[in-house]
Enzyme design. Structure first.
Site, PDB file in Angstrom:
ATOM      1  N   CYS A  48       0.866  -1.178   0.000  1.00 48.15           N
ATOM      2  CA  CYS A  48       0.000   0.000   0.000  1.00 48.15           C
ATOM      3  C   CYS A  48       0.899   1.223   0.000  1.00 48.15           C
ATOM      4  O   CYS A  48       1.723   1.395   0.903  1.00 48.15           O
ATOM      5  CB  CYS A  48      -0.890  -0.020   1.248  1.00 48.15           C
ATOM      6  SG  CYS A  48      -1.874   1.474   1.511  1.00 48.15           S
TER       7      CYS A  48
ATOM      8  N   CYS B 156      -0.701   4.055  -6.308  1.00 46.32           N
ATOM      9  CA  CYS B 156      -1.605   3.314  -5.425  1.00 46.32           C
ATOM     10  C   CYS B 156      -1.683   1.895  -5.965  1.00 46.32           C
ATOM     11  O   CYS B 156      -1.831   1.705  -7.182  1.00 46.32           O
ATOM     12  CB  CYS B 156      -2.992   3.956  -5.398  1.00 46.32           C
ATOM     13  SG  CYS B 156      -4.236   3.001  -4.484  1.00 46.32           S
TER      14      CYS B 156
END
Length: 263
Positions: free
Chosen positions: A73, A183
């Site tokens: 992440c 992302c």
């Protein structure tokens, strides 16, 4: 420890794009994946909240026997990985936008970055960007709303189409030749992004580099599984509806376990 699993966590299903690269490079390693979809998206949370969620995920992966942890992440990496490394006696591999290759290879000296607010506002992102983008024009766009639609399985929806048109307008109007995805959810949008941009645009993410770094750390610490008799097991846990997670990985044609787990 060599037969223990590679632990991977993300704010939801997006980090499976990182897991896929790791599994392809290290097919004999067991992997355990945590999808913290209940708390997604991380990108709109405070730094303190992100750190606490990352701690929670780390503790659960260690309970499940992880020998190394991949923070799949961008937002968690850029906001929490230093705190995790200081607190836990295990190696962490992080993920951050692939700014360096885009900056070095850009011919137009114009690059775009599509990332969450949490990543773009982090000190680690700012430091990396300042280091490699001197003399370049960098157009940063916050992908507000993208993670929620991906988590809802709406990649090919009208809602996604309208949102992409809105978000990408500042990028399409500039002569960028590289688009950096900041992302781990966003690689699932690559087919949609290619519909919006000119064919010569290069879209890059960090998945392959993270997989190589994971292998390098395992080798360095003598934790690589050298039993090549059978492929490793892949177990996925989610603290939300497992349907979307099952749907996103089913195309790999392997028998993966997807389980509901409160964490």
């Amino acid at each position: 420890m060599n037969k223990n699993s590679i632990g991977i966590f993300d704010s939801g299903i997006g980090g499976t794009s990182i897991w896929r690269e790791i599994h392809e490079l290290l097919p004999f390693e067991d992997t355990v994946y945590l999808a913290d979809s209940f708390n997604a998206p991380y990108g709109i949370k405070t730094r303190e909240e992100i750190i606490e969620l990352s701690r929670k995920n780390t503790i659960k992966l260690l309970e499940l026997g992880a020998k190394i942890i991949v923070v799949a992440c961008n937002t968690a990496t850029t906001n929490a990985i230093n705190e995790l490394r200081n607190e836990f006696d295990v190696s962490f591999i992080g993920i951050e936008p692939a700014i360096k290759p885009a900056a070095l290879q850009s011919r137009t000296k114009n690059i775009g970055i599509l990332a969450t607010k949490g990543t773009l506002s982090s000190s680690l992102f700012t430091k990396t960007s300042d280091l490699y983008t001197q003399g370049l024009k960098v157009i940063e766009v916050e992908g507000n709303g993208l993670v929620e639609l991906i988590e809802a399985g709406k990649i090919y929806s009208t809602e996604m189409d309208l949102l992409l048109d809105q978000l990408l307008a500042p990028l399409i109007s500039q002569p960028i030749d590289y688009l950096v995805l900041g992302c781990s959810h966003y690689p699932y949008l690559i087919p949609r992004l290619k519909e919006k941009f000119h064919p010569a645009l290069s879209i890059i993410d960090s998945g392959e580099a993270v997989a190589r770094q994971t292998k390098a750390i395992l080798e360095k610490e003598n934790l690589l599984n050298t039993d090549f008799q059978q492929k490793g097991t892949c177990t996925f846990y989610t603290n939300y509806d497992p349907y979307i997670l099952k749907n996103i990985i089913k195309r790999d044609n392997e028998d993966f376990q997807v389980k509901r787990l409160d964490f």
